[in-house]
Write a protein that holds these residues in place. Structure first.
Motif, short mmCIF file in Angstrom:
data_model
loop_
_atom_site.label_atom_id
_atom_site.label_comp_id
_atom_site.label_asym_id
_atom_site.label_seq_id
_atom_site.Cartn_x
_atom_site.Cartn_y
_atom_site.Cartn_z
N ALA A 2 33.29 34.84 40.80
CA ALA A 2 33.79 36.10 41.37
C ALA A 2 33.65 36.07 42.89
N ASN A 3 34.62 36.66 43.59
CA ASN A 3 34.49 36.77 45.04
C ASN A 3 34.41 38.25 45.42
N ILE A 4 34.32 38.47 46.71
CA ILE A 4 34.09 39.81 47.22
C ILE A 4 35.21 40.78 46.82
N LYS A 5 36.43 40.21 46.70
CA LYS A 5 37.57 41.06 46.33
C LYS A 5 37.47 41.49 44.87
N VAL A 15 36.99 46.39 50.05
CA VAL A 15 36.25 45.18 50.43
C VAL A 15 35.23 45.51 51.52
#
Lengths: 320, 320
Positions: A2-5, A15
């Motif tokens: 998973a990323n910040i978005k 974000v």
């Protein structure tokens, strides 16, 4: 992963809000903060190490001094440095000096004032005396043989490498051998000149200052070399060209002037840039991307200054 | 003009001491401080603007987001940005993203936390929605048509430029025209695809997805293009190649496979890199160094977001 978005989407926030939560920014409602935290736990999100490092007083910035940016030699060094920086979560502060001393001192001052954690100098103009004044403030890494100095270095043996190139041309039957280079001064230039003069002495050949071509940095500089060759009554029959892009320029303009390569003029390049492969230039392979990687790793290594030699390889193609 | 080293010499102190005096560092004896000041007066030394700017809370750092560093396209943009940065006494913080969204967000966060004064994005992966969340924190400049958005931009009209290239090949008698590109998505890629499909519609030519070659970034990628061409029963007779370095690769491998250029395959490059001149590639000149300069100047201009179009020029050589 998973990323910040993804986190923002899951938590139903922007974000920016996720970024604020990560950085403990005060202006985030407890509700949103909680939503972000839940989302992070749910998808096992690993925040990056910035926060950890910042608390140690590090900037996670590494300075890089380079005379030029858009030149194949420095471009490959930068590629290696940047690739390793990304892996280790560092950013680079770039100092393009155009070989102006004051710019280099500015970079050293940023190290002094802790605006960067370490400084990599790809090619310097300042004397070692000035550079050594700043070693107390943080790691400094040079791309030249600095053994015995109080800085780290990754280097190739310029003297040996140049001698090897000259001897290769000699063994191919050449007696009148010249070379092209960018700077007259500079550590590497001096070592090459020393190797050249030593070689001539051993071979009992006279030293002809006309056979050295200075200010050769770009493709276009090959034109001037060829123009000068055409005016000589006894031109060299072989050239060591300390940059493949210049060798490519010489090759191209020789073709226009109907100078046969390698029959009339043998050309030995330096670096093994992609252009050398395209134009079938015999060259010495210097693993610049790898050297860039090593420069970076030494910069973030806080132990004692260390020195590492990198080896070059002869690539035989069609210009000698 | 005297530099910091001259001052040190005149005052009989080290460069570090001069630097300390300039930065009002406390650990300098009054005697040395006076010697440095006298030397500065004597040779009319102009200290740089750093001190002035720092007092205004500026970092004099401009962030630059680029997917890759050592690629001719981004290399030329960086060259323009860096040259102008030097002139204006700014340093660059380089973010090599490899088109990873999280890296780009890190750059935006540095703007948010005032670690840089402005951010130049040479090519983005994040959506405009994410980027617009950060415009409140400082100037953001994009190298794409962002008219109507709340950021600044310097751009070429990708749609018109691509249409122009296709029409030029059509006017030279080609009907089966293909193209190569790096990314499938991305603003510029989408505009080019739109221009391509529109062109085919107007010319009443069928759309053949096989004629589009993706993932073309480097010289070596030209090999794969040629290998695919060789397998086609009805290959395109002309290609628009959106990078001169890829065009050079295609050209080189075509020669090895005895595909005649331009008789069997016409090639239209993009950018007018030095390699296009060397290899006589017909191309569209995009003034990237100039665009880099403009990107930088817009980044340090704190007025309202503005947009500027830069124009391209057809360079006719021998590959069409």
């Amino acid at each position: 992963m998973a990323n910040i978005k993804d986190i923002a989407k899951m938590a139903g926030v922007s974000v920016t809000t996720v970024s604020r939560v990560l950085n403990n920014h005060p202006y985030v409602s407890e509700e949103k903060r909680e939503a972000v935290r839940s989302a992070m736990v749910e998808c096992n999100y690993q925040p990056n190490l910035n926060a950890v490092h910042l608390s140690k007083g590090e900037t996670l910035l590494i300075g890089v001094v380079t005379p030029f940016i858009n030149h194949p030699y420095f471009g490959q060094l930068l590629e290696g440095i940047a690739n390793e920086a990304v892996k280790n979560n560092y950013k680079l502060v770039l100092f393009q000096t155009n070989y102006e001393e004051e710019r280099e001192v500015e970079a050293l001052q940023m190290l002094q004032f802790k605006q960067i954690d370490a400084l990599i100098i790809c090619s310097r103009i300042c004397g070692m005396d000035i550079i050594e004044e700043f070693v107390a403030y943080g790691p400094i890494v040079l791309c030249e043989d600095a053994r015995g100095k109080n800085v780290s270095s990754i280097f190739i043996d310029q003297y040996q490498t140049f001698s090897k190139a000259l001897m290769y041309l000699h063994n191919k039957g050449h007696q009148r051998i010249g070379y092209s280079i960018f700077r007259k001064s500079g550590t590497n230039s001096k070592l090459r000149e020393k190797a050249y003069k030593e070689f001539l002495r051993e071979m009992n050949e006279p030293f002809n200052p006309e056979y050295i071509f200075y200010d050769c940095l770009k493709f276009e500089d090959g034109v001037h070399v060829v123009e000068r060759l055409l005016k000589m009554s006894s031109p060299p029959t072989a050239l060591v060209v300390t940059s493949d892009i210049v060798a490519a320029g010489i090759l191209t303009f020789c073709k226009e002037k109907e100078i046969q390569i390698p029959e009339d003029l043998a050309i030995m390049g330096f670096d093994n840039q992609p252009i050398a492969k395209i134009m079938h230039i015999t060259t010495l392979e210097i693993p610049l991307v790898e050297i860039g990687r090593k420069l970076f790793l030494q910069a973030i290594d806080n132990s004692e200054p260390s020195h590492e030699e990198v080896f070059v390889k002869l690539i035989e193609r069609e210009t000698v």
